[in-house]
Enzyme design. Structure first.
Site, PDB file in Angstrom:
ATOM      1  N   SER A 144       0.445  -0.994  -0.495  1.00 49.74           N
ATOM      2  CA  SER A 144       0.162   0.200   0.151  1.00 49.74           C
ATOM      3  C   SER A 144       0.949   1.115  -0.034  1.00 49.74           C
ATOM      4  CB  SER A 144      -0.890   0.486   1.271  1.00 49.74           C
ATOM      5  OG  SER A 144      -1.681   1.027   1.156  1.00 49.74           O
ATOM      6  N   TYR A 157      -1.842  -0.511  10.972  1.00 51.28           N
ATOM      7  CA  TYR A 157      -1.972  -1.118   8.600  1.00 51.28           C
ATOM      8  C   TYR A 157      -0.958  -0.412   8.623  1.00 51.28           C
ATOM      9  CZ  TYR A 157      -3.838  -1.221   4.619  1.00 51.28           C
ATOM     10  OH  TYR A 157      -4.266  -1.209   2.567  1.00 51.28           O
TER      11      TYR A 157
END
Length: 253
Positions: A144, A157
């Protein structure tokens, strides 16, 4: 320039929806046999049905990527069903937290790290021997843009995706001379069920998410699928250890 996938087999985790489903469909559209895997059997079977309806070939294997025995069985099933494994897209992931670091819980930390980090590690642990035995192949992991820099209010995350980048680059170097390429795709905000769940309570957040990308919108799952297919194809043979950012210009600012 067309991509070369003739006679190949792809394995996609987290393929019951979103980016995983779009990528499984894209692989099948290129003529690959696809192993669809997800912890959600209903979603996974729906992806298989969509592939078959479009004239492709696919099978479903339920897998909890945090369980070593499940991942081992997934790779064995792939080899038993299709006789080979050429590409693996390790995409299964858990969604972001939305609060500051000190407000997180241990359970939340364990859940996110379990799926996003341990899951990718276990998948590669079992996929790499299969690729080695075959003489090569390609792995793509879902990282990501949150794994490339700071990500306020999603620190766990973000840390998990930084770890995916580290696993990807390390494996790429370890197996570079063995005919195995390992890369990561780094999306920004993509229009998935996960995205909608994160922002459904406050439409203003969805508008902000679109505005944070210079192109003025969030990404499409098909755009990530296209990036994954490129990283797997023979024409990307000189690309390994790379983090391919697909972010609408967000990290260029």
């Amino acid at each position: 320039m067309g991509m070369s996938f003739s006679g190949r087999v792809a394995l996609v985790t987290g393929a019951g929806a979103g980016i995983g489903r779009a990528t499984a469909l894209a692989f099948a559209a290129e003529g690959l046999q696809v192993v669809v895997s997800d912890i959600d059997a209903q979603g996974g079977e729906a992806t298989v049905q969509a592939i078959r309806t479009a004239g492709g070939e696919a099978s479903f294997v339920r897998c909890d990527v945090t369980r070593d025995s499940d991942v081992a069985a997934l790779v064995v099933s792939t080899l038993e069903t299709y006789g080979r494994l050429d590409y693996a897209f390790n995409n299964a992931g858990i969604e972001i937290e939305q609060h500051k670091l000190a407000e997180g819980s241990e359970a939340e930390f364990d859940a996110i790290m379990g799926v996003n980090v341990k899951g990718v590690w276990l998948c590669m642990k079992h996929q790499l021997p299969a690729l080695l035995a075959q003489g090569g192949g390609a792995i793509v992991n879902t990282a990501s843009v949150a794994g490339l820099g700071a990500a306020p209010k999603m620190s766990i995350y973000s840390a998990s995706k930084h770890a995916v980048v580290g696993l990807t680059k390390s494996a790429a170097i370890e197996y570079a001379k063995k005919g195995i390429r390992v890369n990561a795709v780094c999306p920004a905000v993509i229009d998935t069920d996960m995205f909608r769940r994160a922002y459904e309570a406050d439409p203003r957040k969805a508008e902000f998410a679109a505005a944070m990308h210079p192109v003025g919108r969030v990404g499409k799952v098909e755009e990530i699928a296209a990036a994954v297919l490129y990283l797997c194809c023979d024409q990307a043979g000189f690309t390994t250890g790379h983090t391919l950012t697909v972010d609408g210009g967000a990290t260029a600012i």
